[in-house]
Design a protein around this motif. Structure first.
Motif, PDB file in Angstrom:
ATOM      1  N   ALA A 153      -5.468 -12.214   1.815  1.00  9.26           N
ATOM      2  CA  ALA A 153      -5.046 -10.923   0.593  1.00  9.26           C
ATOM      3  C   ALA A 153      -5.854  -9.690   1.189  1.00  9.26           C
ATOM      4  O   ALA A 153      -5.123  -8.563   1.198  1.00  9.26           O
ATOM      5  CB  ALA A 153      -5.337 -11.447  -0.617  1.00  9.26           C
ATOM      6  N   LEU A 157      -3.946  -6.033   2.323  1.00 12.16           N
ATOM      7  CA  LEU A 157      -4.133  -4.831   1.809  1.00 12.16           C
ATOM      8  C   LEU A 157      -4.674  -3.886   2.839  1.00 12.16           C
ATOM      9  O   LEU A 157      -4.091  -2.781   2.761  1.00 12.16           O
ATOM     10  CB  LEU A 157      -5.154  -5.042   0.477  1.00 12.16           C
ATOM     11  N   ARG A 171       1.803   1.460  -2.210  1.00 12.55           N
ATOM     12  CA  ARG A 171       1.244   0.099  -3.004  1.00 12.55           C
ATOM     13  C   ARG A 171       2.475  -0.780  -3.449  1.00 12.55           C
ATOM     14  O   ARG A 171       2.111  -1.704  -4.069  1.00 12.55           O
ATOM     15  CB  ARG A 171       0.672   0.844  -4.425  1.00 12.55           C
ATOM     16  N   GLY A 173       4.455  -1.974  -0.864  1.00 14.55           N
ATOM     17  CA  GLY A 173       4.444  -2.837   0.344  1.00 14.55           C
ATOM     18  C   GLY A 173       5.108  -2.162   1.620  1.00 14.55           C
ATOM     19  O   GLY A 173       4.980  -1.006   1.570  1.00 14.55           O
ATOM     20  N   VAL A 207       1.644 -11.460  -4.274  1.00 11.11           N
ATOM     21  CA  VAL A 207       2.037 -10.617  -2.922  1.00 11.11           C
ATOM     22  C   VAL A 207       3.138 -11.702  -2.344  1.00 11.11           C
ATOM     23  O   VAL A 207       2.829 -12.933  -2.560  1.00 11.11           O
ATOM     24  CB  VAL A 207       1.125 -10.466  -1.811  1.00 11.11           C
ATOM     25  N   PHE A 216       4.160  -6.094  -2.547  1.00 12.33           N
ATOM     26  CA  PHE A 216       2.972  -6.389  -3.396  1.00 12.33           C
ATOM     27  C   PHE A 216       3.332  -6.496  -4.901  1.00 12.33           C
ATOM     28  O   PHE A 216       3.752  -5.528  -5.601  1.00 12.33           O
ATOM     29  CB  PHE A 216       1.851  -5.178  -3.470  1.00 12.33           C
ATOM     30  N   TYR A 219      -0.375  -5.449  -7.347  1.00 17.91           N
ATOM     31  CA  TYR A 219      -1.437  -4.861  -6.260  1.00 17.91           C
ATOM     32  C   TYR A 219      -2.720  -4.869  -6.742  1.00 17.91           C
ATOM     33  O   TYR A 219      -3.792  -5.275  -5.850  1.00 17.91           O
ATOM     34  CB  TYR A 219      -1.082  -3.359  -5.924  1.00 17.91           C
ATOM     35  N   LEU A 222      -4.242  -8.271  -6.842  1.00 18.60           N
ATOM     36  CA  LEU A 222      -4.510  -8.772  -5.390  1.00 18.60           C
ATOM     37  C   LEU A 222      -5.628  -8.227  -4.976  1.00 18.60           C
ATOM     38  O   LEU A 222      -6.679  -8.823  -4.395  1.00 18.60           O
ATOM     39  CB  LEU A 222      -3.390  -8.579  -4.681  1.00 18.60           C
TER      40      LEU A 222
END
Length: 241
Positions: A153, A157, A171, A173, A207, A216, A219, A222
């Motif tokens: 994760a 990110l 945010r 992806g 995700v 995401f 978001y 995650l």
């Protein structure tokens, strides 16, 4: 493309002047293309050149005696490749294109001349290399202390945050060419374990990584799960004018 990606990245630290942008653009002299899977920097080489990545993805890695490899980091447009081989005279790692890539070759003399003309540009590049070092520290902590799920994760990110700086992520992806084998070599997992971890994160609604696209789904959830604090990436700090 080369100048814009690097300029956008360095612009997070320094508000580049027209002169500094012109000096950056002047580095764009020797364009080269490398195909995926063929190293462009070899551990132990002493060539006095680095590269600025214009398009595509690459990875830095070390080979172990048993033939296994540990990927240290991935490079995206706007990143330097092999910069330490210029500063330290000998490369301490290999660089392999993950996809076909376009780069600009930059000689040590090019960099030194640019630094003399624009000291603030030298400061911005120092910031960029310090940021890269901070990422390596985070990767060490992740591999040594975090669960496989949190490790994955955090990695996804971090990539998203880096890509957003050069306009290639958000945010929501980003497009990602990495295979499960790349992820395994970077995160200290097996490819089978990578598949299992990604499935669990998807099933939890956080995700999805499918067909070259990281999405995401949640978001914030995650980021909480990974304890992701992007401060070390220094993308929202004060800009030197």
């Amino acid at each position: 493309m080369i100048a814009s990606s690097l300029a956008r990245k360095l612009g997070a630290f320094v508000k580049l002047s027209a002169t500094e942008l012109s000096v950056l653009d002047s580095l764009n002299k020797r364009k080269r293309i490398f195909v995926a899977g063929r190293d462009l920097v070899h551990q132990g080489q002493s060539d006095q050149a680095a590269y600025i990545l214009a398009s595509g993805w690459a990875c830095s890695y070390k080979l172990l005696r048993d033939g296994e490899r540990q990927i240290v980091d991935f490079q995206i447009p706007g990143d330097f490749l092999g910069l330490r081989s210029v500063l330290l005279h000998t490369s301490d790692h290999n660089v392999e294109p993950v996809t076909d890539i376009e780069v600009t070759e930059v000689l040590a003399s090019d960099l030194l001349d640019a630094f003399v003309k624009t000291p603030r540009l030298a400061m911005a590049i120092l910031w960029a290399t310090s940021r890269d070092e901070a990422m390596v520290v985070e990767h060490l902590v992740d591999i040594g202390r975090c669960s496989a799920g949190a490790r994955m994760a955090h990695f996804l990110l971090e990539l998203g945050t880096r890509l957003s700086l050069v306009g290639l992520g958000s945010r929501e992806g980003y497009a990602c060419p990495l295979t499960q084998y790349h992820l395994a070599d970077a995160l200290g997992l097996s490819a089978v374990h990578v598949n299992r971890v990604l499935r669990k994160l998807r099933d939890k609604g956080m995700v999805t990584f499918r067909e070259g696209l990281v999405t995401f789904d949640d978001y914030d959830a995650l980021a909480t799960f990974a304890e992701f604090d992007p401060t070390y990436l220094d993308q929202i700090g004060p800009i030197l004018v």
